[in-house]
Write a protein that holds these residues in place. Structure first.
Motif, PDB file in Angstrom:
ATOM      1  N   LEU A  32      39.768 -73.892   2.503  1.00 44.53           N
ATOM      2  CA  LEU A  32      39.625 -75.215   3.172  1.00 44.53           C
ATOM      3  C   LEU A  32      38.962 -76.392   2.390  1.00 44.53           C
ATOM      4  CD1 LEU A  32      39.415 -73.902   6.884  1.00 44.53           C
ATOM      5  CD2 LEU A  32      41.499 -74.524   5.658  1.00 44.53           C
ATOM      6  N   LYS A  33      38.247 -75.749   1.461  1.00 40.44           N
ATOM      7  CA  LYS A  33      37.320 -76.744   0.561  1.00 40.44           C
ATOM      8  C   LYS A  33      36.311 -77.416   1.264  1.00 40.44           C
ATOM      9  CE  LYS A  33      40.093 -75.523  -2.726  1.00 40.44           C
ATOM     10  NZ  LYS A  33      39.669 -74.538  -3.814  1.00 40.44           N
ATOM     11  N   TRP A  34      35.970 -77.028   2.418  1.00 38.97           N
ATOM     12  CA  TRP A  34      34.614 -77.766   3.087  1.00 38.97           C
ATOM     13  C   TRP A  34      33.775 -77.619   2.265  1.00 38.97           C
ATOM     14  CZ3 TRP A  34      34.684 -75.457   8.739  1.00 38.97           C
ATOM     15  CH2 TRP A  34      35.745 -76.196   9.494  1.00 38.97           C
ATOM     16  N   ASP A  35      32.750 -78.564   2.274  1.00 37.83           N
ATOM     17  CA  ASP A  35      31.544 -78.970   1.481  1.00 37.83           C
ATOM     18  C   ASP A  35      30.313 -78.182   2.048  1.00 37.83           C
ATOM     19  OD1 ASP A  35      29.791 -79.933  -0.499  1.00 37.83           O
ATOM     20  OD2 ASP A  35      29.740 -81.969   0.201  1.00 37.83           O
ATOM     21  N   LEU A  36      30.165 -77.047   2.122  1.00 37.53           N
ATOM     22  CA  LEU A  36      29.189 -76.311   2.748  1.00 37.53           C
ATOM     23  C   LEU A  36      28.218 -75.613   1.845  1.00 37.53           C
ATOM     24  CD1 LEU A  36      31.462 -74.486   5.343  1.00 37.53           C
ATOM     25  CD2 LEU A  36      30.102 -76.689   5.704  1.00 37.53           C
ATOM     26  N   PRO A  37      27.034 -75.273   2.207  1.00 32.96           N
ATOM     27  CA  PRO A  37      26.015 -74.378   1.379  1.00 32.96           C
ATOM     28  C   PRO A  37      26.653 -73.012   1.352  1.00 32.96           C
ATOM     29  CG  PRO A  37      24.982 -75.233   3.197  1.00 32.96           C
ATOM     30  CD  PRO A  37      26.618 -75.510   3.634  1.00 32.96           C
ATOM     31  N   VAL A  38      26.462 -72.320  -0.200  1.00 29.83           N
ATOM     32  CA  VAL A  38      27.043 -71.050  -0.428  1.00 29.83           C
ATOM     33  C   VAL A  38      25.840 -70.456  -1.250  1.00 29.83           C
ATOM     34  CG1 VAL A  38      28.473 -69.740  -2.008  1.00 29.83           C
ATOM     35  CG2 VAL A  38      29.303 -71.753  -0.820  1.00 29.83           C
ATOM     36  N   LEU A  39      25.517 -69.149  -0.654  1.00 25.98           N
ATOM     37  CA  LEU A  39      24.290 -68.550  -1.156  1.00 25.98           C
ATOM     38  C   LEU A  39      24.660 -67.358  -2.067  1.00 25.98           C
ATOM     39  CD1 LEU A  39      21.380 -67.505  -0.742  1.00 25.98           C
ATOM     40  CD2 LEU A  39      22.117 -65.972   0.956  1.00 25.98           C
ATOM     41  N   ASP A  40      24.194 -67.110  -3.299  1.00 24.76           N
ATOM     42  CA  ASP A  40      24.532 -66.322  -4.205  1.00 24.76           C
ATOM     43  C   ASP A  40      26.130 -66.402  -4.835  1.00 24.76           C
ATOM     44  OD1 ASP A  40      21.866 -65.495  -4.273  1.00 24.76           O
ATOM     45  OD2 ASP A  40      22.378 -63.765  -2.920  1.00 24.76           O
ATOM     46  N   ASP A  41      26.618 -67.295  -4.346  1.00 26.18           N
ATOM     47  CA  ASP A  41      28.182 -67.764  -4.998  1.00 26.18           C
ATOM     48  C   ASP A  41      28.890 -66.686  -4.149  1.00 26.18           C
ATOM     49  OD1 ASP A  41      30.066 -69.048  -6.147  1.00 26.18           O
ATOM     50  OD2 ASP A  41      30.231 -67.414  -7.611  1.00 26.18           O
ATOM     51  N   ARG A  42      28.572 -66.139  -2.823  1.00 28.93           N
ATOM     52  CA  ARG A  42      29.161 -65.214  -2.200  1.00 28.93           C
ATOM     53  C   ARG A  42      29.232 -65.291  -0.520  1.00 28.93           C
ATOM     54  NH1 ARG A  42      26.719 -59.699  -2.605  1.00 28.93           N
ATOM     55  NH2 ARG A  42      28.693 -58.996  -1.383  1.00 28.93           N
ATOM     56  N   PHE A  43      28.194 -65.907  -0.118  1.00 32.00           N
ATOM     57  CA  PHE A  43      28.229 -66.136   1.358  1.00 32.00           C
ATOM     58  C   PHE A  43      27.952 -67.345   1.921  1.00 32.00           C
ATOM     59  CE2 PHE A  43      25.886 -62.081  -0.122  1.00 32.00           C
ATOM     60  CZ  PHE A  43      26.641 -61.035   0.554  1.00 32.00           C
ATOM     61  N   GLU A  44      28.829 -67.912   2.912  1.00 31.71           N
ATOM     62  CA  GLU A  44      28.466 -69.220   3.435  1.00 31.71           C
ATOM     63  C   GLU A  44      27.647 -69.131   4.580  1.00 31.71           C
ATOM     64  OE1 GLU A  44      28.637 -71.938   6.159  1.00 31.71           O
ATOM     65  OE2 GLU A  44      30.261 -70.593   6.974  1.00 31.71           O
TER      66      GLU A  44
END
Length: 207
Positions: A32-44
């Motif tokens: 969906l391309k939401w602008d959200l934080p991502v942890l370790d490039d794996r977890f929203e």
């Protein structure tokens, strides 16, 4: 996409939680391309994934994530109250018996029929959880297409204001009433589905 390293590490003991956060990244960020934080490039994981959050997670036979949702107390920080109060014509609904549904996530790695089944079972789990816990209302924020689906499920659901533009799409706020008639209403529309997937109800922290 915002890469974030400020969030605490996910508890390694909870594979279901890890699978849920990974699925959220695949759906909300990758798809969906939401602008959200991502942890370790794996977890929203965002600022609302606190020890006070509750999670309903549906797992398949092999423990794979099928669907999940986050529940937030409306007496504390939550998406409608903190980010989108302007979507309500009046005051944002708050109270100890009102929870917000957010991050309603259907795993991408399943076919259309399995997604529909998982959706209905997650809605069923949300209703059963509310009745068991004495929750009278759910609130939420949804994009227009998903909002229209929710309104057609057959339960007591009402918009809290006119949908408004948000980064190229429209979003709206809603309130869902839960009572002893809700199960029967969803049965009549074919939404209420006895669970065949494993349900995990968690209040586990991401610390």
């Amino acid at each position: 996409m915002i890469s974030a390293v400020t969030h605490p590490k996910i508890a390694e003991s909870s594979m279901a939680m890890c699978a849920m956060f990974a699925a959220r990244k695949q759906v909300f960020v990758d798809l969906l391309k939401w602008d959200l934080p991502v942890l370790d490039d794996r977890f929203e994981i965002d600022q609302f994934d606190t020890p006070d959050a509750r999670y309903l997670i549906l797992l398949g036979a092999d423990g794979q994530h099928r669907a999940s949702a986050r529940l937030l107390h409306t007496t504390g920080p939550h998406i409608l109250g903190d980010l989108y109060p302007h979507l309500c014509n009046g005051q944002v609904p708050r109270g100890p018996r009102i929870l917000e549904i957010s991050r309603f996530c259907l795993d991408r790695n399943q076919d259309a029929g399995s997604r529909l089944s998982a959706r209905n079972q997650l809605v069923t789990a949300l209703v059963d959880h509310a009745i068991d816990e004495g929750i009278n209302y759910y609130t939420g924020v949804a994009e227009l297409g998903w909002l229209a689906q929710i309104l057609r499920f057959g339960w007591q659901c009402e918009p809290l204001g006119e949908p408004q533009g948000n980064k190229g799409s429209k979003i709206g706020a809603l309130r869902i009433g839960i009572d002893d008639q809700t199960r029967a209403k969803l049965e009549r529309t074919g939404i209420y589905t006895p669970l065949s997937l494993q349900l995990i109800e968690s209040r586990e922290s991401v610390a």
